[in-house]
Design an enzyme around this catalytic site. Sequence first.
Site, PDB file in Angstrom:
ATOM      1  N   ASP A 185      16.587  14.267  18.729  1.00  0.00           N
ATOM      2  CA  ASP A 185      15.501  14.091  19.679  1.00  0.00           C
ATOM      3  C   ASP A 185      15.899  12.895  20.535  1.00  0.00           C
ATOM      4  OD1 ASP A 185      13.242  14.146  21.194  1.00  0.00           O
ATOM      5  OD2 ASP A 185      11.846  14.315  19.522  1.00  0.00           O
TER       6      ASP A 185
HETATM    7  C1  BGC Z   1      10.376  14.808  22.675  1.00  0.00           C
HETATM    8  C2  BGC Z   1      11.127  16.135  22.663  1.00  0.00           C
HETATM    9  C3  BGC Z   1      11.704  16.376  24.035  1.00  0.00           C
HETATM   10  C4  BGC Z   1      12.599  15.225  24.412  1.00  0.00           C
HETATM   11  C5  BGC Z   1      13.227  15.365  25.769  1.00  0.00           C
HETATM   12  C6  BGC Z   1      11.207  13.689  23.217  1.00  0.00           C
HETATM   13  O1  BGC Z   1      10.442  12.543  23.398  1.00  0.00           O
HETATM   14  O2  BGC Z   1       9.949  14.508  21.370  1.00  0.00           O
HETATM   15  O3  BGC Z   1      10.260  17.166  22.307  1.00  0.00           O
HETATM   16  O4  BGC Z   1      12.385  17.589  24.031  1.00  0.00           O
HETATM   17  O5  BGC Z   1      11.819  14.036  24.415  1.00  0.00           O
HETATM   18  O6  BGC Z   1      12.282  15.223  26.761  1.00  0.00           O
END
Ligand code: BGC
Length: 754
Positions: free
Chosen positions: A228
């Site tokens: 993530d």
């Molecule tokens: C989120 C993800 C997301 C990623 C990219 C993170 O903060 O938890 O779900 O895909 O950011 O934006």
Amino acid sequence: MTKITELIKKMTLEEKAALCTGAGPWTTTPIEHLGVPEMTVTDGPHGVRRSEDVTAFVTKSVPATCFPTAACMASTWDVDLIHKLGEALAEECIALKVDVILGPGANMKRTPLCGRNFEYYSEDPYLAGQMAVSFINGVQSKGVGTSLKHFAANNQEYQRSTISSEMDERTLREIYLPAFETAVKQAKPWTVMCSYNKINGTYSAENHKLLTEILKEEWGFEGLVVSDWGAVHDRVEALKAGLDLEMPGPRERRVKAVIEAVRSGELSESTLDESVRRVLEIVFKASETKKGGSFDIAGNHALARKVAAEGMVLLKNNGILPLKGQQSIAVIGRAAKEAYYQGGGSSHINPTRVDDPFEELQKLAGNARLTYAEGYLKDEGNDQTLIDEAVKNARSANVALLYISLPASKESEGYDRPDLDLTRQQIMLIKAVTAIQPNTVVILNNGAPVVMSEWISGTAAVLEAWMMGQAGGGAIADILFGKVNPSGRLAESFVSKLVDSSAYINYPGENGQVRYGEGVFMGYRYYDAKQIPVLFPFGFGLSYTNFVYTNPKASAETFKDVDGVRVSVDVTNTGKVAGKEVVQVYVHDNKSKLARPPKELKGFAKVELQPGETKTVILKLNFRAFAYYHPAYKQWITEDGEFDILIGASSADIRCTLPVTLQSTLELPSILNRDSTMREWVEDPRGMSVLAPLYQLLNAQMSANFGSNEIGMDPIGFLMDSPVMSLLYFMGDAMTTSPEELVDEWLAKVHATD
Ligand code: BGC
């Protein structure tokens, strides 16, 4: 030698390390002289959030269809429709030059307070797994990748980047992993995104057991694991754990650390090569799909409307819906003019257009006269004049439609909800309007359940319309006027009050840990076991017609676990309009060694029926439908015995029960050990065959000494839960062999046949 093995041979250590970290916020690192292209990823999950400038972290995204959020998608219980939605997303990815969309989110809705529940499917792992499979298959059928997220146990936003989700192995395996497991095994997502949180003390990004042992080795995941955004703490440890690609980039220092670790021997180059291989496989796979062109804006808007209408759940209806013949309609609530259709955070989409709910009503309302009143403030706060105006309009109308949306400040990615309430002003508004207008319909726009006890009794109908996507305004009108017969069913329980919810006393955690103390008893599994009445149960939803279930059958009364069993039931539409029913199949285990939830969803099907029509629904239940995870055996097991197969219209509305007998084909090793109790020895056939003489002796002695005691206690029962070893200690010097030696001797006999 394959192309990729050859390429890896040609790559320098620096190139390998760089490839395993992003080049920018949304792109991987290209290696031009070797012909390795860059790959573009973008959020998800209910639309394509393609930044205008992929080198910038947060910029405006280019217009794309904002489909209904996952909460609404799951409430359709329609796997074919979600597949179509996935295909449409892929077409938009192709047009917008996106290789991988960051979704779906398959986390469980452990608490209704989780601010990000709108991005997740369900409190039930089976339903969430099926939805994820359809979504992934739909997207990937067009040559676009997905990222199954957030792996795993990311069930709250509170301290999401550091909190440790503390749970026993069985809870992890039975509740928090299966949706991921099903999706990985059945749909093969190109990528899996690890979560921010820790699990039992170890960050997901650095969790070898999770990423390598379970995901890659046990489940056979062939794609790449991506972090993530910002979830990696120690890049070298993460690589060792199986985290292939760190995002976002660039991260000079991280790349350097990897190079140094290989040089110093701390990280073996073959570990790095394995991640390089996985990244290259996906990067090249993605490059096979030609990108560019346009997408069907109108067609996808129409699809978004269809999904929204199928996912909306009619919770209450005293007969006022569908609307017909009303001359004047008081439309109340700012959500009627400002559609609340998506949630805050990384999933936020720049829509191609947004249906105005009021205008959509007008289009279907014929000659009826519509008035509008704002009703409530955008956020908390109170303005009595808004309520007074609404009441005035409602009084002179035949029906009042109250569009109530939860303020975005109350639910979003990044923070949890403080409560399950609407705003104070919204509650006062509903009470004031229902007090003077009996024909009041409440339409809710929210990402997760709200409590309703304070106001629901005065309403004539309640429609849960969710964060409904850009075409949701039209979908509401479709349902209110009966153009679409509602067929959404709740994918999560609606509790009467927050304190009833299954994780209540174990949320949000403290000292950096959140203890999943309710174990496998989460959601309806808990409400069933504790017999706690809920406002609306899991699987519930009304229709404008009625369905009758007849002729339930199991393909066998007795069956082997490996063969499974087929269940069928006839469903008839006994009403006057066409409609869709969601047939749900739950399994109840009559007796098991470990405590099990009273019922668990193991199959479902959505069927469309014309008035008077009957269809036979057939569902297959396999090994896993009857199994549970036994931590001592470290595997899913079945036990011989009786089960009830429950066929129903919701978890609380079981229409037919089929008793069946399962024969387990498992030959399990004995789990008796030095600490095992007398009861455990006696219940284990091999244990009993060894222990019988001691058992009989003790039984006789205890009966002689305490058999006629005045209190009436059970003499042998007194000893049954003591370890056999402890009982032998009591015998003291009467024994020639030490208790340890004796128990070890017996254990050797028992385990000889493992
Ligand atoms: C989120 C993800 C997301 C990623 C990219 C993170 O903060 O938890 O779900 O895909 O950011 O934006």
